[in-house]
Motif scaffolding. Structure first.
Motif, PDB file in Angstrom:
ATOM      1  N   TYR A 195     -30.006  -5.471 -47.155  1.00  0.00           N
ATOM      2  CA  TYR A 195     -30.406  -6.556 -46.266  1.00  0.00           C
ATOM      3  C   TYR A 195     -31.885  -6.442 -45.892  1.00  0.00           C
ATOM      4  O   TYR A 195     -32.453  -5.353 -45.821  1.00  0.00           O
ATOM      5  CB  TYR A 195     -29.560  -6.558 -44.992  1.00  0.00           C
ATOM      6  CG  TYR A 195     -29.699  -5.299 -44.156  1.00  0.00           C
ATOM      7  CD1 TYR A 195     -30.695  -5.181 -43.188  1.00  0.00           C
ATOM      8  CD2 TYR A 195     -28.840  -4.225 -44.338  1.00  0.00           C
ATOM      9  CE1 TYR A 195     -30.839  -4.028 -42.427  1.00  0.00           C
ATOM     10  CE2 TYR A 195     -28.972  -3.068 -43.594  1.00  0.00           C
ATOM     11  CZ  TYR A 195     -29.967  -2.972 -42.640  1.00  0.00           C
ATOM     12  OH  TYR A 195     -30.109  -1.821 -41.903  1.00  0.00           O
ATOM     13  N   PHE A 196     -32.497  -7.588 -45.700  1.00  0.00           N
ATOM     14  CA  PHE A 196     -33.886  -7.670 -45.252  1.00  0.00           C
ATOM     15  C   PHE A 196     -33.901  -8.149 -43.814  1.00  0.00           C
ATOM     16  O   PHE A 196     -33.333  -9.196 -43.486  1.00  0.00           O
ATOM     17  CB  PHE A 196     -34.664  -8.644 -46.134  1.00  0.00           C
ATOM     18  CG  PHE A 196     -36.105  -8.799 -45.737  1.00  0.00           C
ATOM     19  CD1 PHE A 196     -37.063  -7.895 -46.192  1.00  0.00           C
ATOM     20  CD2 PHE A 196     -36.505  -9.842 -44.914  1.00  0.00           C
ATOM     21  CE1 PHE A 196     -38.395  -8.030 -45.822  1.00  0.00           C
ATOM     22  CE2 PHE A 196     -37.828  -9.993 -44.548  1.00  0.00           C
ATOM     23  CZ  PHE A 196     -38.779  -9.086 -45.002  1.00  0.00           C
ATOM     24  N   TYR A 197     -34.549  -7.360 -42.928  1.00  0.00           N
ATOM     25  CA  TYR A 197     -34.620  -7.713 -41.517  1.00  0.00           C
ATOM     26  C   TYR A 197     -35.934  -7.218 -40.932  1.00  0.00           C
ATOM     27  O   TYR A 197     -36.306  -6.053 -41.139  1.00  0.00           O
ATOM     28  CB  TYR A 197     -33.442  -7.099 -40.747  1.00  0.00           C
ATOM     29  CG  TYR A 197     -33.555  -7.238 -39.241  1.00  0.00           C
ATOM     30  CD1 TYR A 197     -33.433  -8.484 -38.640  1.00  0.00           C
ATOM     31  CD2 TYR A 197     -33.788  -6.121 -38.444  1.00  0.00           C
ATOM     32  CE1 TYR A 197     -33.540  -8.619 -37.268  1.00  0.00           C
ATOM     33  CE2 TYR A 197     -33.902  -6.242 -37.063  1.00  0.00           C
ATOM     34  CZ  TYR A 197     -33.779  -7.499 -36.475  1.00  0.00           C
ATOM     35  OH  TYR A 197     -33.901  -7.630 -35.116  1.00  0.00           O
ATOM     36  N   ASP A 198     -36.621  -8.090 -40.246  1.00  0.00           N
ATOM     37  CA  ASP A 198     -37.831  -7.725 -39.511  1.00  0.00           C
ATOM     38  C   ASP A 198     -38.864  -7.021 -40.402  1.00  0.00           C
ATOM     39  O   ASP A 198     -39.458  -6.007 -40.019  1.00  0.00           O
ATOM     40  CB  ASP A 198     -37.468  -6.844 -38.312  1.00  0.00           C
ATOM     41  CG  ASP A 198     -38.597  -6.751 -37.289  1.00  0.00           C
ATOM     42  OD1 ASP A 198     -39.448  -7.661 -37.265  1.00  0.00           O
ATOM     43  OD2 ASP A 198     -38.634  -5.757 -36.532  1.00  0.00           O
ATOM     44  N   GLY A 199     -39.026  -7.534 -41.604  1.00  0.00           N
ATOM     45  CA  GLY A 199     -40.099  -7.071 -42.470  1.00  0.00           C
ATOM     46  C   GLY A 199     -39.759  -5.925 -43.402  1.00  0.00           C
ATOM     47  O   GLY A 199     -40.633  -5.477 -44.148  1.00  0.00           O
ATOM     48  N   SER A 200     -38.516  -5.430 -43.409  1.00  0.00           N
ATOM     49  CA  SER A 200     -38.187  -4.309 -44.298  1.00  0.00           C
ATOM     50  C   SER A 200     -36.745  -4.420 -44.781  1.00  0.00           C
ATOM     51  O   SER A 200     -35.907  -5.093 -44.175  1.00  0.00           O
ATOM     52  CB  SER A 200     -38.397  -2.968 -43.589  1.00  0.00           C
ATOM     53  OG  SER A 200     -37.522  -2.847 -42.475  1.00  0.00           O
ATOM     54  N   TRP A 201     -36.472  -3.718 -45.919  1.00  0.00           N
ATOM     55  CA  TRP A 201     -35.145  -3.695 -46.501  1.00  0.00           C
ATOM     56  C   TRP A 201     -34.374  -2.460 -46.055  1.00  0.00           C
ATOM     57  O   TRP A 201     -34.944  -1.373 -45.924  1.00  0.00           O
ATOM     58  CB  TRP A 201     -35.231  -3.714 -48.024  1.00  0.00           C
ATOM     59  CG  TRP A 201     -35.535  -5.077 -48.581  1.00  0.00           C
ATOM     60  CD1 TRP A 201     -36.766  -5.600 -48.847  1.00  0.00           C
ATOM     61  CD2 TRP A 201     -34.584  -6.083 -48.922  1.00  0.00           C
ATOM     62  NE1 TRP A 201     -36.636  -6.867 -49.336  1.00  0.00           N
ATOM     63  CE2 TRP A 201     -35.303  -7.194 -49.405  1.00  0.00           C
ATOM     64  CE3 TRP A 201     -33.183  -6.152 -48.878  1.00  0.00           C
ATOM     65  CZ2 TRP A 201     -34.678  -8.366 -49.827  1.00  0.00           C
ATOM     66  CZ3 TRP A 201     -32.563  -7.312 -49.304  1.00  0.00           C
ATOM     67  CH2 TRP A 201     -33.305  -8.406 -49.765  1.00  0.00           C
ATOM     68  N   GLY A 202     -33.063  -2.633 -45.830  1.00  0.00           N
ATOM     69  CA  GLY A 202     -32.176  -1.527 -45.499  1.00  0.00           C
ATOM     70  C   GLY A 202     -30.860  -1.656 -46.235  1.00  0.00           C
ATOM     71  O   GLY A 202     -30.627  -2.641 -46.950  1.00  0.00           O
ATOM     72  N   GLY A 203     -29.978  -0.673 -46.082  1.00  0.00           N
ATOM     73  CA  GLY A 203     -28.690  -0.681 -46.762  1.00  0.00           C
ATOM     74  C   GLY A 203     -27.553  -0.416 -45.794  1.00  0.00           C
ATOM     75  O   GLY A 203     -27.749   0.153 -44.712  1.00  0.00           O
ATOM     76  N   ASN A 204     -26.348  -0.813 -46.192  1.00  0.00           N
ATOM     77  CA  ASN A 204     -25.195  -0.687 -45.314  1.00  0.00           C
ATOM     78  C   ASN A 204     -23.938  -0.511 -46.164  1.00  0.00           C
ATOM     79  O   ASN A 204     -23.763  -1.181 -47.181  1.00  0.00           O
ATOM     80  CB  ASN A 204     -25.064  -1.944 -44.450  1.00  0.00           C
ATOM     81  CG  ASN A 204     -24.155  -1.748 -43.248  1.00  0.00           C
ATOM     82  OD1 ASN A 204     -23.694  -0.642 -42.978  1.00  0.00           O
ATOM     83  ND2 ASN A 204     -23.892  -2.827 -42.535  1.00  0.00           N
ATOM     84  N   ASN A 205     -23.076   0.413 -45.770  1.00  0.00           N
ATOM     85  CA  ASN A 205     -21.772   0.613 -46.390  1.00  0.00           C
ATOM     86  C   ASN A 205     -20.768  -0.249 -45.639  1.00  0.00           C
ATOM     87  O   ASN A 205     -20.270   0.127 -44.583  1.00  0.00           O
ATOM     88  CB  ASN A 205     -21.386   2.098 -46.322  1.00  0.00           C
ATOM     89  CG  ASN A 205     -20.050   2.391 -46.980  1.00  0.00           C
ATOM     90  OD1 ASN A 205     -19.249   1.498 -47.231  1.00  0.00           O
ATOM     91  ND2 ASN A 205     -19.794   3.667 -47.262  1.00  0.00           N
ATOM     92  N   LEU A 206     -20.463  -1.431 -46.166  1.00  0.00           N
ATOM     93  CA  LEU A 206     -19.577  -2.346 -45.456  1.00  0.00           C
ATOM     94  C   LEU A 206     -18.143  -1.841 -45.422  1.00  0.00           C
ATOM     95  O   LEU A 206     -17.404  -2.119 -44.476  1.00  0.00           O
ATOM     96  CB  LEU A 206     -19.620  -3.737 -46.103  1.00  0.00           C
ATOM     97  CG  LEU A 206     -20.962  -4.455 -46.088  1.00  0.00           C
ATOM     98  CD1 LEU A 206     -20.793  -5.900 -46.542  1.00  0.00           C
ATOM     99  CD2 LEU A 206     -21.618  -4.404 -44.722  1.00  0.00           C
ATOM    100  N   SER A 207     -17.731  -1.126 -46.459  1.00  0.00           N
ATOM    101  CA  SER A 207     -16.373  -0.582 -46.463  1.00  0.00           C
ATOM    102  C   SER A 207     -16.164   0.347 -45.274  1.00  0.00           C
ATOM    103  O   SER A 207     -15.137   0.287 -44.586  1.00  0.00           O
ATOM    104  CB  SER A 207     -16.114   0.169 -47.772  1.00  0.00           C
ATOM    105  OG  SER A 207     -16.133  -0.714 -48.876  1.00  0.00           O
ATOM    106  N   ALA A 208     -17.150   1.200 -45.007  1.00  0.00           N
ATOM    107  CA  ALA A 208     -17.057   2.113 -43.863  1.00  0.00           C
ATOM    108  C   ALA A 208     -17.265   1.380 -42.547  1.00  0.00           C
ATOM    109  O   ALA A 208     -16.549   1.620 -41.563  1.00  0.00           O
ATOM    110  CB  ALA A 208     -18.087   3.233 -44.016  1.00  0.00           C
ATOM    111  N   ALA A 209     -18.229   0.450 -42.503  1.00  0.00           N
ATOM    112  CA  ALA A 209     -18.558  -0.243 -41.258  1.00  0.00           C
ATOM    113  C   ALA A 209     -17.404  -1.089 -40.748  1.00  0.00           C
ATOM    114  O   ALA A 209     -17.204  -1.214 -39.534  1.00  0.00           O
ATOM    115  CB  ALA A 209     -19.800  -1.105 -41.462  1.00  0.00           C
ATOM    116  N   ALA A 210     -16.625  -1.687 -41.684  1.00  0.00           N
ATOM    117  CA  ALA A 210     -15.534  -2.570 -41.284  1.00  0.00           C
ATOM    118  C   ALA A 210     -14.165  -1.923 -41.416  1.00  0.00           C
ATOM    119  O   ALA A 210     -13.156  -2.556 -41.100  1.00  0.00           O
ATOM    120  CB  ALA A 210     -15.573  -3.850 -42.118  1.00  0.00           C
TER     121      ALA A 210
END
Length: 415
Positions: free
Chosen positions: A242-257
């Motif tokens: 995901y891109f937010y506030d000028g930079s890219w990051g990553g997320n493990n949706l399986s774990a997050a949800a």
């Protein structure tokens, strides 16, 4: 032209503009056909629309470029899933690159695994290509790697920034973004496409990068001013870049949800919903159930076993399509069930319901449970609009259903 075996269907509408929408598919002659709609009134939208135009994209390309230039045919190892090898969106703005009506933008992976981009200016007359004097080979322009075998492709338009974006998996195993910012040009005065290694930028490499033949979905979240790319990683988790506030990051949706693992061949769908300020991801899990992951106010949650609303699971090879309707304030997910029926599961408020899309007034069944599916809402100011669903029917045509005035209707067939 009849669709090719296992053709995907790419489809998109112009946000907030009732008269520009359409779909694209690969014909049995391996050419790309774009079927574009221009309606002049809300009445036309609610009656299914008029003025559909079918465009042989490669023939149009050849007619506007120098003779002898080889045509970039799409790759032949195609999948009916909605993530590739073609994608489509619309540019609704009129001030970027001197575009004066909205443009249909088509991206695809060619037979050499290069990403091609085609912009078609469309105002009710036969479309014309924008910038036909330049080769549209975005892989060549940007120096990004070719697409991996089996890679999906997805695209979106950032309306407030007026930028085009295409994402795919490269031969290096990484997720790549190709993007075009407004009013940026090469030294030759042509639009300047640039590339971005999203896996390298986020550190989502190796087991965290897409698995071979992973589905790929992407969307722009205009309300949050964020970009999102979804895929299945090599460790069989659903990942988000995901891109937010000028930079890219990553997320493990399986774990997050706390999500159940995806099926080995799951499709993926993602979209943003403005009226709820939410982001949604749909997939089929390893037990064959339709699952939803959704984000609101900074956290991810899971809605379990949506197929139980209808009572039958998706077919193991079913495609998925999904979208929200702002004018109706509803959510819609379309799949083919284990009996080969085309099913819509929808949510309004806190209640889920379903529609059997095969039957009166629509007699056309899907060609098979693996028929590609695409869909979107056509939004009009106020509380008016329509919904469109496309699939390959039992007569081997791309078939349209449209919903207007609170009922589903038999629509256009192409091919």
């Amino acid at each position: 032209m009849q669709p090719a075996d296992s053709t995907p269907i790419a489809a998109a509408s112009t946000p907030g503009v009732p008269r520009n929408y359409g779909f694209a598919y690969i014909g049995s002659d391996q050419r790309i056909y774009a079927v574009l709609q221009n309606t002049e009134s809300v009445t036309d939208v609610n009656s299914g629309g008029v003025d559909w135009q079918t465009v042989d994209v490669l023939a149009l390309w050849q007619s506007q470029t120098q003779t002898g230039v080889p045509l970039p045919f799409p790759r032949s190892d195609i999948s009916p899933r909605s993530d590739g090898p073609i994608c489509m969106n619309w540019n609704p703005n009129t001030d970027s690159f001197d575009n004066d009506p909205p443009d249909a933008y088509l991206g695809y992976i060619d037979a050499n695994s290069h990403v091609q981009g085609v912009s078609m200016s469309f105002d009710g007359s036969p479309p014309v290509l924008n910038w036909p004097e330049t080769n549209a080979d975005l892989t060549e322009h940007t120096g990004a790697p070719p697409a991996a075998r089996g890679s999906g492709i997805a695209s979106y338009y950032w309306q407030s920034q007026q930028s085009q974006h295409i994402v795919y998996a490269g031969t290096d195993g990484n997720v790549w973004e190709l993007y075009l910012l407004p009013n940026t040009y090469t030294s030759a005065g042509l639009p300047l496409w640039q590339s971005n290694n999203l896996s390298g930028r986020t550190g989502y490499l190796g087991a965290l990068a897409p698995k071979a033949n992973s589905p790929l979905a992407a969307t722009m979240f205009e309300r949050e001013q964020t970009e999102h790319v979804i895929y299945v990683a090599s460790d069989n988790t659903i990942r988000e870049l995901y891109f937010y506030d000028g930079s890219w990051g990553g997320n493990n949706l399986s774990a997050a949800a706390g999500a159940s693992p995806p099926a080995a061949n799951t499709p993926l769908v993602t979209y943003a919903c403005t009226y709820e300020d939410t982001l949604h991801v749909f997939y089929i899990d390893e037990d064959g159930h339709l699952q939803e992951l959704w984000w609101k106010q900074g956290s991810w949650q899971m809605t379990h076993n949506l197929d139980e609303v209808w009572g039958k699971k998706p077919a193991p090879d079913s495609d998925l399509a999904g979208y929200s309707s702002e004018y109706e304030q509803t959510h819609h997910i379309i799949y083919t069930d284990v009996n080969g029926d085309l099913i819509e599961v929808y949510r309004k408020g806190d209640s889920w319901g379903y529609t059997l899309l095969i039957g009166v007034p629509n007699p056309e069944t899907p060609l098979s449970t693996s028929s590609p599916i695409a869909g979107y809402a056509v939004e009009v100011s106020g509380d008016t609009g329509s919904e469109q669903v496309f699939y390959v029917d039992s007569s081997r045509r791309v078939h349209q259903l449209y919903r207007a005035n609170n009922s589903w209707n038999f629509g256009l067939t192409s091919g």
